[in-house]
Write an enzyme that holds these catalytic residues in place. Structure first.
Site, PDB file in Angstrom:
ATOM      1  N   SER A   1       5.914   7.357   1.534  1.00 14.39           N
ATOM      2  CA  SER A   1       5.070   6.861   2.631  1.00 14.39           C
ATOM      3  C   SER A   1       5.934   6.051   3.580  1.00 14.39           C
ATOM      4  O   SER A   1       6.949   5.481   3.167  1.00 14.39           O
ATOM      5  CB  SER A   1       3.963   5.957   2.072  1.00 14.39           C
ATOM      6  OG  SER A   1       3.324   5.254   3.130  1.00 14.39           O
TER       7      SER A   1
ATOM      8  N   TYR B   1       1.539  -1.123  -3.233  1.00 18.62           N
ATOM      9  CA  TYR B   1       1.696   0.222  -2.659  1.00 18.62           C
ATOM     10  C   TYR B   1       3.051   0.344  -1.957  1.00 18.62           C
ATOM     11  O   TYR B   1       3.795   1.306  -2.173  1.00 18.62           O
ATOM     12  CB  TYR B   1       0.552   0.475  -1.678  1.00 18.62           C
ATOM     13  CG  TYR B   1       0.542   1.878  -1.083  1.00 18.62           C
ATOM     14  CD1 TYR B   1      -0.028   2.937  -1.780  1.00 18.62           C
ATOM     15  CD2 TYR B   1       1.095   2.132   0.171  1.00 18.62           C
ATOM     16  CE1 TYR B   1      -0.042   4.219  -1.235  1.00 18.62           C
ATOM     17  CE2 TYR B   1       1.081   3.401   0.719  1.00 18.62           C
ATOM     18  CZ  TYR B   1       0.506   4.446   0.007  1.00 18.62           C
ATOM     19  OH  TYR B   1       0.495   5.717   0.551  1.00 18.62           O
TER      20      TYR B   1
ATOM     21  N   LYS C   1       6.135   2.910  -3.002  1.00 19.08           N
ATOM     22  CA  LYS C   1       6.590   4.002  -2.139  1.00 19.08           C
ATOM     23  C   LYS C   1       8.072   3.863  -1.785  1.00 19.08           C
ATOM     24  O   LYS C   1       8.773   4.866  -1.628  1.00 19.08           O
ATOM     25  CB  LYS C   1       5.723   4.070  -0.877  1.00 19.08           C
ATOM     26  CG  LYS C   1       4.271   4.487  -1.172  1.00 19.08           C
ATOM     27  CD  LYS C   1       4.202   5.861  -1.821  1.00 19.08           C
ATOM     28  CE  LYS C   1       2.787   6.375  -1.975  1.00 19.08           C
ATOM     29  NZ  LYS C   1       2.721   7.734  -2.521  1.00 19.08           N
TER      30      LYS C   1
HETATM   31  P1  NAP Z   1      -6.537  11.101  -1.662  1.00 20.44           P
HETATM   32  O1  NAP Z   1      -7.359  11.749  -0.618  1.00 20.44           O
HETATM   33  O2  NAP Z   1      -7.068   9.914  -2.377  1.00 20.44           O
HETATM   34  O3  NAP Z   1      -6.088  12.229  -2.727  1.00 20.44           O
HETATM   35  C1  NAP Z   1      -5.291  11.892  -3.837  1.00 20.44           C
HETATM   36  C2  NAP Z   1      -5.672  12.757  -5.005  1.00 20.44           C
HETATM   37  O4  NAP Z   1      -4.856  12.347  -6.141  1.00 20.44           O
HETATM   38  C3  NAP Z   1      -7.126  12.549  -5.442  1.00 20.44           C
HETATM   39  O5  NAP Z   1      -7.692  13.762  -5.863  1.00 20.44           O
HETATM   40  C4  NAP Z   1      -6.960  11.569  -6.592  1.00 20.44           C
HETATM   41  O6  NAP Z   1      -8.057  11.516  -7.474  1.00 20.44           O
HETATM   42  C5  NAP Z   1      -5.711  12.103  -7.243  1.00 20.44           C
HETATM   43  N1  NAP Z   1      -5.159  11.134  -8.201  1.00 20.44           N
HETATM   44  C6  NAP Z   1      -5.254   9.779  -8.166  1.00 20.44           C
HETATM   45  N2  NAP Z   1      -4.710   9.239  -9.264  1.00 20.44           N
HETATM   46  C7  NAP Z   1      -4.260  10.265 -10.014  1.00 20.44           C
HETATM   47  C8  NAP Z   1      -3.623  10.342 -11.272  1.00 20.44           C
HETATM   48  N3  NAP Z   1      -3.366   9.241 -12.000  1.00 20.44           N
HETATM   49  N4  NAP Z   1      -3.293  11.552 -11.757  1.00 20.44           N
HETATM   50  C9  NAP Z   1      -3.581  12.678 -11.050  1.00 20.44           C
HETATM   51  N5  NAP Z   1      -4.204  12.666  -9.864  1.00 20.44           N
HETATM   52  C10 NAP Z   1      -4.548  11.479  -9.340  1.00 20.44           C
HETATM   53  O7  NAP Z   1      -5.137  10.616  -1.038  1.00 20.44           O
HETATM   54  P2  NAP Z   1      -4.274  11.250   0.171  1.00 20.44           P
HETATM   55  O8  NAP Z   1      -4.532  10.439   1.378  1.00 20.44           O
HETATM   56  O9  NAP Z   1      -4.409  12.712   0.190  1.00 20.44           O
HETATM   57  O10 NAP Z   1      -2.824  10.841  -0.346  1.00 20.44           O
HETATM   58  C11 NAP Z   1      -1.980  11.747  -1.040  1.00 20.44           C
HETATM   59  C12 NAP Z   1      -0.606  11.114  -1.166  1.00 20.44           C
HETATM   60  O11 NAP Z   1      -0.128  10.801   0.141  1.00 20.44           O
HETATM   61  C13 NAP Z   1      -0.595   9.802  -1.942  1.00 20.44           C
HETATM   62  O12 NAP Z   1       0.585   9.723  -2.696  1.00 20.44           O
HETATM   63  C14 NAP Z   1      -0.600   8.766  -0.850  1.00 20.44           C
HETATM   64  O13 NAP Z   1      -0.055   7.532  -1.272  1.00 20.44           O
HETATM   65  C15 NAP Z   1       0.270   9.443   0.169  1.00 20.44           C
HETATM   66  N6  NAP Z   1       0.108   8.936   1.533  1.00 20.44           N
HETATM   67  C16 NAP Z   1      -1.094   8.949   2.144  1.00 20.44           C
HETATM   68  C17 NAP Z   1      -1.203   8.463   3.435  1.00 20.44           C
HETATM   69  C18 NAP Z   1      -2.510   8.449   4.177  1.00 20.44           C
HETATM   70  O14 NAP Z   1      -2.576   7.807   5.242  1.00 20.44           O
HETATM   71  N7  NAP Z   1      -3.552   9.108   3.690  1.00 20.44           N
HETATM   72  C19 NAP Z   1      -0.066   7.967   4.093  1.00 20.44           C
HETATM   73  C20 NAP Z   1       1.149   7.972   3.439  1.00 20.44           C
HETATM   74  C21 NAP Z   1       1.244   8.474   2.150  1.00 20.44           C
HETATM   75  P3  NAP Z   1      -9.139  10.275  -7.272  1.00 20.44           P
HETATM   76  O15 NAP Z   1      -9.948  10.667  -6.067  1.00 20.44           O
HETATM   77  O16 NAP Z   1      -9.887  10.223  -8.532  1.00 20.44           O
HETATM   78  O17 NAP Z   1      -8.299   9.032  -7.035  1.00 20.44           O
END
Ligand code: NAP
Length: 254
Positions: A146, A161, A165
């Site tokens: 991130s 967080y 990252k």
């Molecule tokens: P999201 O919509 O919350 O999707 C994440 C998925 O991972 C969900 O299905 C979640 O299940 C699952 N998950 C959580 N904990 C887990 C575990 N212990 N084992 C297996 N699966 C698990 O998040 P996203 O926004 O798509 O983010 C995806 C990645 O991108 C993450 O690593 C996040 O930190 C990174 N990221 C996101 C952003 C942003 O702005 N969205 C920016 C930078 C980086 P639950 O729903 O049960 O938690």
């Protein structure tokens, strides 16, 4: 340009956290580039996997797996290889975010975020790396870090967080060097603010503030990350490993 440079045909790609958000959208794009898809998620992702199979005509599978449990991860990687016949690519993406000031963070809060975002990334990469080396195979990994590993977001407190990252980006470089002679490339993407389930539920005044500070004047979409992941997983990037690619609408540039 050679027509197949970005093709993922005849490859099997694992996507963690692929039931929703970035993982789900990118999994669809990987399938569109020709890859068969295995989703590992803490949620039951079988419907998501079936939807991708129907839309793109590829083989898919889903395994319910908590990436913080190394034994469960190992079992799922072996079961995925058994079911799909082989494994080639990993989009190591599952993660969580906690908005809580450092002074209020309990040990459990801290450990949970580090456990999913850093330990989980390592456990999946290690199990996948073991699978590849045990089978004398080459492969590629893209970890989701991130921009929070580079800058400190405000106004929300999210030290756990941010630290997790930064760890992912440096773990990526470490694995890239350790596995360079094994034909395993390891890169990371570092998204800026991306509109998903993770960010969509955050209080509106914080979202408004974020948008006001992004030079592009908007949050990104998961679709805008897919090209980078395909590039890093494909033969278009055969001399690239240890890269952390920032994709953030210029947020970290200013
Ligand atoms: P999201 O919509 O919350 O999707 C994440 C998925 O991972 C969900 O299905 C979640 O299940 C699952 N998950 C959580 N904990 C887990 C575990 N212990 N084992 C297996 N699966 C698990 O998040 P996203 O926004 O798509 O983010 C995806 C990645 O991108 C993450 O690593 C996040 O930190 C990174 N990221 C996101 C952003 C942003 O702005 N969205 C920016 C930078 C980086 P639950 O729903 O049960 O938690």
């Amino acid at each position: 340009m050679k027509r197949d440079l970005f093709s993922l045909k005849n490859k099997v790609a694992i996507v963690t956290g692929g039931n929703q958000g970035i993982g789900k959208v990118v999994a669809g794009y990987l399938a569109d580039a020709g890859a068969d898809i295995v989703i590992l998620d803490i949620q039951d992702a079988s419907k998501t996997a079936e939807g991708i199979a129907e839309e793109y005509g590829v083989r898919t599978a889903a395994f319910t797996c908590d990436v913080t449990d190394p034994q469960a991860v190992d079992t799922c990687i072996k079961a995925a290889a058994e079911k799909m016949g082989t494994l080639d690519l990993l989009f190591n993406n599952a993660g969580i975010c906690l908005h809580k000031d450092a002074l209020l963070c309990t040990p459990e809060d801290w450990l949970k975020v580090i456990n999913v975002n850093l330990n989980g990334i390592f456990f999946v990469a290690q199990a996948f790396g073991k699978y590849l080396t045990d089978h004398n195979k080459k492969g590629n990994i893209v970890n989701t870090a991130s921009m929070s590993g580079t800058i400190v977001n405000i106004p929300q407190g999210q030290a756990s967080y941010n630290a997790s990252k930064a760890g992912v980006a440096h773990l990526t470089k470490s694995l890239a060097v350790e596995w360079a002679d094994k034909g395993i490339r390891v890169n990371s993407i570092s998204p800026g603010y991306i509109r998903t389930e993770m960010t969509g539920t955050v209080r509106q005044d914080w979202q408004d503030y974020w948008v006001s500070t992004i030079p592009f004047g908007r949050m990104g979409t998961p679709e805008e990350l897919a090209g980078a992941v395909i590039y890093l997983l494909s033969d278009a990037s055969t001399y690239t490993s240890g890269l952390d690619m920032l994709i953030d609408g210029c947020f970290t540039v200013v």
